[in-house]
Design a protein around this motif. Structure first.
Motif, PDB file in Angstrom:
ATOM      1  N   GLU A  52       0.827  -1.208   0.000  1.00 25.90           N
ATOM      2  CA  GLU A  52       0.000   0.000   0.000  1.00 25.90           C
ATOM      3  C   GLU A  52       0.865   1.263   0.000  1.00 25.90           C
ATOM      4  O   GLU A  52       0.614   2.205   0.755  1.00 25.90           O
ATOM      5  N   ALA A  53       1.861   1.294  -0.871  1.00 24.18           N
ATOM      6  CA  ALA A  53       2.714   2.478  -0.953  1.00 24.18           C
ATOM      7  C   ALA A  53       1.896   3.731  -1.230  1.00 24.18           C
ATOM      8  O   ALA A  53       2.254   4.836  -0.804  1.00 24.18           O
ATOM      9  N   TYR A  54       0.780   3.569  -1.954  1.00 22.86           N
ATOM     10  CA  TYR A  54      -0.091   4.708  -2.293  1.00 22.86           C
ATOM     11  C   TYR A  54      -1.427   4.641  -1.551  1.00 22.86           C
ATOM     12  O   TYR A  54      -2.384   5.318  -1.919  1.00 22.86           O
ATOM     13  N   GLY A  55      -1.485   3.835  -0.508  1.00 23.43           N
ATOM     14  CA  GLY A  55      -2.746   3.574   0.168  1.00 23.43           C
ATOM     15  C   GLY A  55      -3.451   4.796   0.718  1.00 23.43           C
ATOM     16  O   GLY A  55      -4.685   4.869   0.726  1.00 23.43           O
ATOM     17  N   GLU A  56      -2.667   5.782   1.163  1.00 21.22           N
ATOM     18  CA  GLU A  56      -3.300   6.976   1.755  1.00 21.22           C
ATOM     19  C   GLU A  56      -4.026   7.833   0.717  1.00 21.22           C
ATOM     20  O   GLU A  56      -4.812   8.714   1.081  1.00 21.22           O
ATOM     21  N   PHE A  57      -3.758   7.589  -0.563  1.00 20.88           N
ATOM     22  CA  PHE A  57      -4.396   8.389  -1.608  1.00 20.88           C
ATOM     23  C   PHE A  57      -5.742   7.816  -2.069  1.00 20.88           C
ATOM     24  O   PHE A  57      -6.423   8.440  -2.878  1.00 20.88           O
ATOM     25  N   ILE A  58      -6.121   6.645  -1.594  1.00 21.12           N
ATOM     26  CA  ILE A  58      -7.370   6.024  -2.045  1.00 21.12           C
ATOM     27  C   ILE A  58      -8.536   6.973  -1.759  1.00 21.12           C
ATOM     28  O   ILE A  58      -8.788   7.342  -0.613  1.00 21.12           O
ATOM     29  N   ASN A  59      -9.226   7.376  -2.827  1.00 20.72           N
ATOM     30  CA  ASN A  59     -10.285   8.382  -2.674  1.00 20.72           C
ATOM     31  C   ASN A  59     -11.676   7.758  -2.728  1.00 20.72           C
ATOM     32  O   ASN A  59     -12.558   8.208  -3.456  1.00 20.72           O
ATOM     33  N   ARG A  60     -11.833   6.694  -1.952  1.00 17.47           N
ATOM     34  CA  ARG A  60     -13.136   6.054  -1.806  1.00 17.47           C
ATOM     35  C   ARG A  60     -13.460   5.987  -0.321  1.00 17.47           C
ATOM     36  O   ARG A  60     -12.719   5.407   0.462  1.00 17.47           O
ATOM     37  N   GLU A  61     -14.563   6.584   0.064  1.00 15.09           N
ATOM     38  CA  GLU A  61     -14.910   6.718   1.477  1.00 15.09           C
ATOM     39  C   GLU A  61     -15.097   5.348   2.136  1.00 15.09           C
ATOM     40  O   GLU A  61     -15.735   4.455   1.586  1.00 15.09           O
ATOM     41  N   ASN A  62     -14.501   5.213   3.303  1.00 12.57           N
ATOM     42  CA  ASN A  62     -14.624   4.011   4.130  1.00 12.57           C
ATOM     43  C   ASN A  62     -14.056   2.751   3.478  1.00 12.57           C
ATOM     44  O   ASN A  62     -14.425   1.632   3.836  1.00 12.57           O
ATOM     45  N   TYR A  63     -13.154   2.927   2.519  1.00 18.84           N
ATOM     46  CA  TYR A  63     -12.511   1.776   1.879  1.00 18.84           C
ATOM     47  C   TYR A  63     -11.515   1.157   2.857  1.00 18.84           C
ATOM     48  O   TYR A  63     -10.628   1.839   3.371  1.00 18.84           O
ATOM     49  N   ALA A  64     -11.664  -0.135   3.124  1.00 24.87           N
ATOM     50  CA  ALA A  64     -10.785  -0.809   4.095  1.00 24.87           C
ATOM     51  C   ALA A  64      -9.382  -0.972   3.531  1.00 24.87           C
ATOM     52  O   ALA A  64      -9.199  -1.289   2.359  1.00 24.87           O
ATOM     53  N   THR A  65      -8.384  -0.733   4.379  1.00 25.80           N
ATOM     54  CA  THR A  65      -6.985  -0.928   3.998  1.00 25.80           C
ATOM     55  C   THR A  65      -6.375  -2.018   4.869  1.00 25.80           C
ATOM     56  O   THR A  65      -7.059  -2.653   5.674  1.00 25.80           O
ATOM     57  N   GLY A  66      -5.074  -2.230   4.720  1.00 25.01           N
ATOM     58  CA  GLY A  66      -4.398  -3.279   5.454  1.00 25.01           C
ATOM     59  C   GLY A  66      -4.542  -3.173   6.957  1.00 25.01           C
ATOM     60  O   GLY A  66      -4.555  -4.190   7.659  1.00 25.01           O
ATOM     61  N   VAL A  67      -4.654  -1.955   7.465  1.00 32.05           N
ATOM     62  CA  VAL A  67      -4.830  -1.764   8.913  1.00 32.05           C
ATOM     63  C   VAL A  67      -6.075  -2.505   9.387  1.00 32.05           C
ATOM     64  O   VAL A  67      -6.054  -3.220  10.403  1.00 32.05           O
ATOM     65  N   GLU A  68      -7.172  -2.347   8.644  1.00 29.99           N
ATOM     66  CA  GLU A  68      -8.423  -2.996   9.027  1.00 29.99           C
ATOM     67  C   GLU A  68      -8.300  -4.518   8.930  1.00 29.99           C
ATOM     68  O   GLU A  68      -8.802  -5.252   9.786  1.00 29.99           O
ATOM     69  N   TYR A  69      -7.624  -5.006   7.886  1.00 33.09           N
ATOM     70  CA  TYR A  69      -7.495  -6.452   7.718  1.00 33.09           C
ATOM     71  C   TYR A  69      -6.687  -7.072   8.856  1.00 33.09           C
ATOM     72  O   TYR A  69      -6.998  -8.161   9.336  1.00 33.09           O
ATOM     73  N   ILE A  70      -5.645  -6.362   9.287  1.00 29.42           N
ATOM     74  CA  ILE A  70      -4.837  -6.862  10.407  1.00 29.42           C
ATOM     75  C   ILE A  70      -5.676  -6.909  11.680  1.00 29.42           C
ATOM     76  O   ILE A  70      -5.640  -7.885  12.436  1.00 29.42           O
TER      77      ILE A  70
END
Length: 370
Positions: free
Chosen positions: A194-212
């Motif tokens: 997720e090198a670019y993960g902070e740029f995801i412009n979709r509201e409430n989109y789950a990232t690796g933090v949530e999966y962990i």
């Protein structure tokens, strides 16, 4: 004689080829001003708080850095709600990728991912004697998760998902990604870049933090190079459940993050205002570029990064060379198997206006405009 002494896997490696350096372009074209829109850097630069912290840290350069970057791990833990012990800090996200693959891959083990994507997965797999299993992305340039699952066998050790993907800027659907991680067999380690993960412009989109936090066995990779503007400092990190992160802690070199870089990352996390300005400027300028590129007749993928993957409908090497002669550097994508595409970083308003003007002039000279 000397090549015969090399480790055998080294002969199979291709050196990493970055976007053209501004210094090189200036020298080649005898330019005094070069705008680099090829390497997805933050054109606003680092936060003033990061700069202040780094200047202070330089005065302590004679001291070794903190071995495990405890202060940064603690701050990241507070930010994400994950135990600081579940982080590894290193010399950029590419170093983290190296650590992950070195930690898990034995000769003959297979690593599954999609292409086109970041070349370091391929390189580091070969270096460890592993076997890259490369699956084509979908027609809309997204990771084909179903095809990746089908490619898994008893030899598979790692699966890597680059999300958002580089160089396409695309993301996969959230529920599809979550289901993918649930279906990955227990003998396979899942990695989410997720090198670019902070740029995801979709509201409430789950990232690796949530999966962990959900207990999924995923190693998530992040960097301070993009959003935080510290590409020159090289600070990347991985986070995962303890049993997945432990081998990285063993493989990691003793002082993988230098004192100045560590201070800069801490300062960057303090400056929420600078982070938000980066995100808002990026969104505004991206929307402008997408509109103008499409008016030129280009096809542009929806991007969740700080760059665009653009089909310019003609071979982009010559366009890139013409732009470089004017001090504008973009990234032709022929090396990724897409000769009519270019990856173009989002610059400042002034930089983007110069790019659009130059492209308009190039298009006006093209044969179909004659």
């Amino acid at each position: 004689m000397s090549e015969s002494l090399w480790r055998s896997s080294v002969k199979d490696l291709d050196p990493y080829i970055p976007g053209q350096a501004a210094e090189e372009a200036k020298k080649q074209a005898e330019l005094t001003d070069v705008i680099r829109l090829a390497t997805n850097e933050n054109q606003l630069g680092p936060s003033p708080k990061a700069i202040e912290a780094m200047v202070k840290a330089i005065q302590e350069a004679h001291f070794y850095p903190d071995l495990t970057c405890l202060e940064l791990r603690t701050k990241l833990g507070a930010l994400h709600g994950i135990d600081p012990e579940n982080y590894v800090i290193a010399n950029g996200a590419d170093n983290i990728i190296n650590l992950v693959i070195a930690s898990y891959i034995n000769p003959g083990d297979e690593v599954v991912y999609c292409t086109p994507t970041f070349s370091e997965y391929h390189k580091n797999t070969l270096l460890m004697g592993g076997v890259p299993v490369e699956i084509p992305t979908t027609k809309d340039h997204k990771f084909d998760l179903e095809a990746m699952l089908e490619a898994i066998n008893e030899k598979t050790k790692l699966v890597i998902v680059c999300n958002p993907n580089n160089p396409t800027g695309t993301i996969v659907e959230e529920e599809e990604l979550r289901e993918f991680f649930k279906r990955v067999p227990k003998h396979v380690v899942a990695v989410l870049d997720e090198a670019y993960g902070e740029f995801i412009n979709r509201e409430n989109y789950a990232t690796g933090v949530e999966y962990i936090k959900e207990g999924l066995p995923v190693i998530t990779i992040r960097t301070f190079s993009k959003l935080y503007g510290l590409a020159g400092m090289r600070v990347g990190y991985a986070m995962a459940r303890p049993e997945l992160i432990q081998p990285l802690q063993r493989v990691r070199e003793p002082f993988a993050c230098n004192r100045v870089a560590h201070a800069g990352a801490l300062g960057a996390l303090e400056d929420v205002e600078h982070k938000n300005k980066t995100l808002s400027d990026n969104k505004r300028e991206m929307e402008k570029l997408v509109k103008e590129f499409r008016a030129f007749g280009y096809e542009v993928e929806e991007s969740h990064t700080n760059f665009l993957f653009v089909d310019m409908k003609q071979e982009t090497g010559s366009i890139g060379a013409e732009l470089a002669s004017q001090g504008l550097i973009i990234r032709p994508c022929a090396a990724w198997g897409h000769p009519t595409h270019a990856r173009i970083s989002i610059g400042t308003a002034e930089q983007n206006d110069k790019l659009l003007k130059a492209l308009q002039e190039i298009n006006a000279k093209a044969p179909h405009h004659a």
